[in-house]
Design a protein around this motif. Structure first.
Motif, PDB file in Angstrom:
ATOM      1  N   LEU A  83      33.414 -13.869  19.318  1.00 11.59           N
ATOM      2  CA  LEU A  83      33.518 -14.831  18.224  1.00 11.59           C
ATOM      3  C   LEU A  83      32.764 -16.118  18.536  1.00 11.59           C
ATOM      4  O   LEU A  83      32.562 -16.482  19.692  1.00 11.59           O
ATOM      5  CB  LEU A  83      34.984 -15.151  17.950  1.00 11.59           C
ATOM      6  CG  LEU A  83      35.893 -13.968  17.596  1.00 11.59           C
ATOM      7  CD1 LEU A  83      37.298 -14.455  17.308  1.00 11.59           C
ATOM      8  CD2 LEU A  83      35.348 -13.189  16.413  1.00 11.59           C
ATOM      9  N   GLU A  84      32.359 -16.801  17.480  1.00  7.91           N
ATOM     10  CA  GLU A  84      31.716 -18.104  17.609  1.00  7.91           C
ATOM     11  C   GLU A  84      32.761 -19.187  17.853  1.00  7.91           C
ATOM     12  O   GLU A  84      33.966 -18.965  17.692  1.00  7.91           O
ATOM     13  CB  GLU A  84      30.904 -18.425  16.350  1.00  7.91           C
ATOM     14  CG  GLU A  84      29.799 -17.430  16.063  1.00  7.91           C
ATOM     15  CD  GLU A  84      28.717 -17.453  17.128  1.00  7.91           C
ATOM     16  OE1 GLU A  84      28.557 -18.511  17.766  1.00  7.91           O
ATOM     17  OE2 GLU A  84      28.052 -16.423  17.313  1.00  7.91           O
ATOM     18  N   SER A  85      32.284 -20.376  18.218  1.00 10.06           N
ATOM     19  CA  SER A  85      33.186 -21.473  18.567  1.00 10.06           C
ATOM     20  C   SER A  85      34.130 -21.819  17.423  1.00 10.06           C
ATOM     21  O   SER A  85      35.335 -22.003  17.620  1.00 10.06           O
ATOM     22  CB  SER A  85      32.360 -22.704  18.963  1.00 10.06           C
ATOM     23  OG  SER A  85      33.202 -23.781  19.271  1.00 10.06           O
ATOM     24  N   ARG A  86      33.606 -21.896  16.187  1.00  9.46           N
ATOM     25  CA  ARG A  86      34.455 -22.268  15.049  1.00  9.46           C
ATOM     26  C   ARG A  86      35.536 -21.223  14.806  1.00  9.46           C
ATOM     27  O   ARG A  86      36.693 -21.563  14.509  1.00  9.46           O
ATOM     28  CB  ARG A  86      33.577 -22.431  13.802  1.00  9.46           C
ATOM     29  CG  ARG A  86      34.335 -22.881  12.569  1.00  9.46           C
ATOM     30  CD  ARG A  86      33.375 -23.084  11.414  1.00  9.46           C
ATOM     31  NE  ARG A  86      34.073 -23.494  10.207  1.00  9.46           N
ATOM     32  CZ  ARG A  86      33.477 -23.702   9.042  1.00  9.46           C
ATOM     33  NH1 ARG A  86      32.170 -23.563   8.938  1.00  9.46           N
ATOM     34  NH2 ARG A  86      34.171 -24.088   7.988  1.00  9.46           N
ATOM     35  N   GLU A  87      35.188 -19.929  14.948  1.00  6.98           N
ATOM     36  CA  GLU A  87      36.162 -18.864  14.736  1.00  6.98           C
ATOM     37  C   GLU A  87      37.240 -18.895  15.810  1.00  6.98           C
ATOM     38  O   GLU A  87      38.415 -18.599  15.547  1.00  6.98           O
ATOM     39  CB  GLU A  87      35.444 -17.523  14.717  1.00  6.98           C
ATOM     40  CG  GLU A  87      34.506 -17.369  13.512  1.00  6.98           C
ATOM     41  CD  GLU A  87      33.492 -16.263  13.717  1.00  6.98           C
ATOM     42  OE1 GLU A  87      33.255 -15.894  14.887  1.00  6.98           O
ATOM     43  OE2 GLU A  87      32.931 -15.788  12.717  1.00  6.98           O
ATOM     44  N   LEU A  88      36.858 -19.255  17.019  1.00  2.00           N
ATOM     45  CA  LEU A  88      37.847 -19.375  18.087  1.00  2.00           C
ATOM     46  C   LEU A  88      38.872 -20.469  17.785  1.00  2.00           C
ATOM     47  O   LEU A  88      40.068 -20.311  18.068  1.00  2.00           O
ATOM     48  CB  LEU A  88      37.147 -19.667  19.411  1.00  2.00           C
ATOM     49  CG  LEU A  88      36.491 -18.481  20.118  1.00  2.00           C
ATOM     50  CD1 LEU A  88      35.658 -18.957  21.286  1.00  2.00           C
ATOM     51  CD2 LEU A  88      37.534 -17.480  20.578  1.00  2.00           C
ATOM     52  N   LEU A  89      38.401 -21.565  17.219  1.00  2.00           N
ATOM     53  CA  LEU A  89      39.330 -22.645  16.881  1.00  2.00           C
ATOM     54  C   LEU A  89      40.295 -22.218  15.796  1.00  2.00           C
ATOM     55  O   LEU A  89      41.464 -22.631  15.784  1.00  2.00           O
ATOM     56  CB  LEU A  89      38.544 -23.886  16.452  1.00  2.00           C
ATOM     57  CG  LEU A  89      37.721 -24.545  17.564  1.00  2.00           C
ATOM     58  CD1 LEU A  89      36.951 -25.739  17.019  1.00  2.00           C
ATOM     59  CD2 LEU A  89      38.605 -24.976  18.721  1.00  2.00           C
ATOM     60  N   TYR A  90      39.844 -21.397  14.847  1.00  2.00           N
ATOM     61  CA  TYR A  90      40.757 -20.844  13.848  1.00  2.00           C
ATOM     62  C   TYR A  90      41.833 -19.986  14.523  1.00  2.00           C
ATOM     63  O   TYR A  90      43.014 -20.063  14.189  1.00  2.00           O
ATOM     64  CB  TYR A  90      39.997 -19.997  12.826  1.00  2.00           C
ATOM     65  CG  TYR A  90      39.346 -20.786  11.714  1.00  2.00           C
ATOM     66  CD1 TYR A  90      40.081 -21.700  10.966  1.00  2.00           C
ATOM     67  CD2 TYR A  90      38.003 -20.618  11.421  1.00  2.00           C
ATOM     68  CE1 TYR A  90      39.484 -22.432   9.958  1.00  2.00           C
ATOM     69  CE2 TYR A  90      37.386 -21.344  10.417  1.00  2.00           C
ATOM     70  CZ  TYR A  90      38.139 -22.251   9.675  1.00  2.00           C
ATOM     71  OH  TYR A  90      37.541 -22.974   8.669  1.00  2.00           O
ATOM     72  N   CYS A  91      41.403 -19.159  15.474  1.00  2.00           N
ATOM     73  CA  CYS A  91      42.364 -18.302  16.180  1.00  2.00           C
ATOM     74  C   CYS A  91      43.370 -19.140  16.958  1.00  2.00           C
ATOM     75  O   CYS A  91      44.530 -18.743  17.119  1.00  2.00           O
ATOM     76  CB  CYS A  91      41.629 -17.368  17.128  1.00  2.00           C
ATOM     77  SG  CYS A  91      40.603 -16.117  16.318  1.00  2.00           S
ATOM     78  N   ALA A  92      42.947 -20.296  17.451  1.00  2.00           N
ATOM     79  CA  ALA A  92      43.804 -21.115  18.296  1.00  2.00           C
ATOM     80  C   ALA A  92      44.987 -21.704  17.545  1.00  2.00           C
ATOM     81  O   ALA A  92      45.953 -22.154  18.177  1.00  2.00           O
ATOM     82  CB  ALA A  92      42.993 -22.226  18.944  1.00  2.00           C
ATOM     83  N   ILE A  93      44.947 -21.727  16.204  1.00  2.00           N
ATOM     84  CA  ILE A  93      46.056 -22.320  15.446  1.00  2.00           C
ATOM     85  C   ILE A  93      47.044 -21.271  14.948  1.00  2.00           C
ATOM     86  O   ILE A  93      47.988 -21.582  14.227  1.00  2.00           O
ATOM     87  CB  ILE A  93      45.531 -23.132  14.243  1.00  2.00           C
ATOM     88  CG1 ILE A  93      44.800 -22.224  13.256  1.00  2.00           C
ATOM     89  CG2 ILE A  93      44.647 -24.265  14.713  1.00  2.00           C
ATOM     90  CD1 ILE A  93      44.341 -22.961  12.003  1.00  2.00           C
ATOM     91  N   VAL A  94      46.865 -20.001  15.350  1.00  2.35           N
ATOM     92  CA  VAL A  94      47.769 -18.951  14.895  1.00  2.35           C
ATOM     93  C   VAL A  94      49.118 -19.052  15.589  1.00  2.35           C
ATOM     94  O   VAL A  94      50.171 -19.079  14.950  1.00  2.35           O
ATOM     95  CB  VAL A  94      47.150 -17.559  15.134  1.00  2.35           C
ATOM     96  CG1 VAL A  94      48.140 -16.449  14.801  1.00  2.35           C
ATOM     97  CG2 VAL A  94      45.886 -17.398  14.308  1.00  2.35           C
ATOM     98  N   CYS A  95      49.114 -19.092  16.922  1.00  2.00           N
ATOM     99  CA  CYS A  95      50.347 -19.179  17.692  1.00  2.00           C
ATOM    100  C   CYS A  95      50.003 -19.674  19.092  1.00  2.00           C
ATOM    101  O   CYS A  95      48.820 -19.787  19.448  1.00  2.00           O
ATOM    102  CB  CYS A  95      51.058 -17.823  17.757  1.00  2.00           C
ATOM    103  SG  CYS A  95      50.116 -16.555  18.631  1.00  2.00           S
ATOM    104  N   SER A  96      51.004 -19.941  19.899  1.00  2.00           N
ATOM    105  CA  SER A  96      50.763 -20.508  21.227  1.00  2.00           C
ATOM    106  C   SER A  96      50.011 -19.526  22.128  1.00  2.00           C
ATOM    107  O   SER A  96      49.163 -19.926  22.918  1.00  2.00           O
ATOM    108  CB  SER A  96      52.093 -20.909  21.870  1.00  2.00           C
ATOM    109  OG  SER A  96      52.958 -19.789  21.979  1.00  2.00           O
TER     110      SER A  96
END
Length: 541
Positions: free
Chosen positions: A57-70
């Motif tokens: 994944l790209e950097s922006r997509e990783l940040l989206y994943c980071a807000i799903v859960c801890s």
């Protein structure tokens, strides 16, 4: 998080997981199937598989994943900061907003500094930055930070640990690109002994200023990161640069003009060097104007690859060959445009004698008798770009007859304009190469097909290439009406080719050969004809 977004993200990541598994060859080991994986919930994925997905994944997509859960946050941020190249400004925004300074839009700074260092250390912003900086392994600096803000950042760090410790202790790659910034290098605090790769790009026109900046940067980095193995320096013209500061150096990529003293220093102080790529030399090693007297010969005992691309007076390649022993060399690219014809034969002889293990040779701009290269009997790749007017069919048979393991063969003009009178390659000569050089996999040659010597009968097995995968005809002289029968002939001659390219020259109304216009259409037509005859449609490349 909205349910629709979570569902779409689950499907998206599951499809990536299937790709990751295919690339890793893990389906058989896991007992899962791509179809079953596509239907399973994303939270059911094994952690190892999920990490493989995140790396795609790209950097922006990783940040989206980071807000799903801890759990996702920890995994996603680990991948982002440990695997991807991070911009310094982006990382520092975890502490406080960073924007262009009011006086200079090219200089960035913090917009909200705390009144005291003690207050800054207690903030959630510093806790976030403190966590991130310890994870970063690849960092780039394209936007300079104001000096006051660098001092502010260092003061915060010094309040929690020793200033001798690197700001990014796991940093392995650092890329600094600051065009037109004459300030001294101030980013040495970022890296420590874990740094192995350094890229410096500092575009300054003044050689004296360039030398000062580069020298200062390397000296400051060497004090903190003496174990650097790979240095790339771009767009510099400088006098002496001491690369001996890095005794573990293995790769040097210098995109600029190197000085005599710098090359001598490299040979003396960097015995572990394995790869060197330099663009040019400020002055020749035997230039009368230089004030430095180099030794008669020097040695780089571990060098495997040397590539030189000429700038300035264009004597780098011949100077190095004349003065340097390279006993382990496997790959050499050298330009001899400026070398006198009488010296070229001696230089080639020195290469052969001093580098007996050479496997790949690329020579540009020579005026040597082409047959002289047949003496490099251990070569697997040979690329000769020079004066085609002295080239004959006998040279080809001599070269391929004396180099039994040749796998890649290129003949060209080195950018000079050529015509059909200087092209010794004919379809008949291709058949000779096929007969004598069965192991050849890549062939790039000029071809004169105007005489149409081929027949409708397929070549015998002895006159077919058995392993050729790539064929380039540059240029190809041919009549428009002969293109289709030539494609049929060629498809029989090279049945194993997977990639085919041409630069077409066709006769105009006066009979003068000219580049095909529109070139893309004509060349694609020739290539398409070739693959249609093979039964594979258009060029797969």
């Amino acid at each position: 998080m909205p349910r629709a977004f979570a569902t779409s993200l689950s499907t998206y990541l599951a499809s990536w997981a299937a790709k990751a598994f295919r690339s890793q060859g893990s389906f058989k080991q896991s007992g899962l199937t791509p179809e079953g994986l596509g239907r399973m919930h994303i939270f059911a994925l094994p952690v190892e598989v999920f990490i493989l997905v995140l790396k795609l994944l790209e950097s922006r997509e990783l940040l989206y994943c980071a807000i799903v859960c801890s759990q996702w946050k920890n995994l996603a941020l680990d991948v982002k900061w440990k695997e991807q190249k991070v911009e310094l400004i982006e990382m520092l925004r975890a502490l406080s907003p960073v924007e262009p300074s009011s006086g200079d839009t090219n200089i960035f700074g913090f917009t909200n500094k705390h009144r005291s260092i003690k207050d800054a250390v207690l903030t959630a912003g510093w806790r976030r930055l403190n966590e991130l900086r310890r994870k970063v392994t690849r960092l780039q600096i394209r936007k300079p930070l104001a000096l006051d803000d660098i001092n502010y950042l260092m003061d915060i760090k010094k309040s929690v640990e020793s200033p001798r410790h690197a700001f990014c202790p796991e940093l392995r790659q650092l890329h600094v690109k600051l065009d037109g910034q004459p300030e001294p290098y101030v980013y040495d605090f970022l890296a420590g002994e874990s740094l192995v790769q350094l890229n410096l790009s500092w575009m300054l026109i003044d050689p004296d200023e360039s030398t000062r900046v580069v020298t200062s940067a390397l000296e400051r980095i060497a004090r903190r990161a003496p174990l650097v193995e790979h240095i790339k320096v771009s767009l510099f013209r400088s006098e002496f640069v001491n690369y001996g500061l890095f005794p573990k150096l293995r790769i040097l990529d210098y995109e600029g003009e190197l000085s005599v003293e710098s090359w001598i220093n490299i040979c003396a102080e960097c015995p572990l060097l394995e790869v060197v790529h330099v663009w040019g030399l400020c002055k020749g090693l035997d230039d009368e104007e230089t004030t430095y007297t180099p030794p008669a010969t020097q040695t780089l005992p571990s060098l495997l690859v040397l590539r030189t691309c000429e700038m300035g007076d264009g004597v780098l390649g011949s100077s190095i060959v004349r003065t340097t022993n390279l006993p382990q060399l496997r790959e050499l690219e050298v330009a001899l445009e400026e070398a006198p014809a009488a010296e070229v034969e001696t230089l080639i002889s020195q290469i052969r004698r001093r580098s007996p293990l050479l496997e790949k040779l690329r020579v540009r701009g020579h005026n040597l008798d082409w047959g002289g290269f047949a003496s490099f009997t251990a070569l697997r790749q040979l690329e000769l770009l020079g004066n085609l007017s002295s080239f004959t069919a006998e040279h080809v048979t001599e070269i391929i007859g004396n180099i039994p393991n040749l796998a890649s063969f290129t003949i060209g003009s080195g950018g000079e304009e050529i015509d059909r009178t200087t092209v010794a390659f004919t379809p008949a000569l291709l058949e000779t190469i096929a007969e004598q050089c069965q192991q050849l996999s890549d062939l790039d040659v000029p071809l004169n097909a105007l005489s149409i010597p081929w027949t409708s009968e397929p070549p015998t097995p002895a006159y077919q290439f058995k392993r050729l995968k790539y064929l380039a005809l540059d240029p190809l002289f041919i009549e428009p009406g002969a293109m289709e029968p030539f494609a049929k002939y060629l498809a029989r001659l090279v049945p194993t080719v997977e990639a085919f390219e041409t630069i077409l020259f066709l006769p105009d109304e006066t009979g003068t050969m000219a580049r095909a216009v529109p070139s893309d259409y004509q060349e694609q037509w020739m290539e398409s004809l070739f693959f249609e005859v093979q039964g594979r449609g258009r060029n797969p490349e």
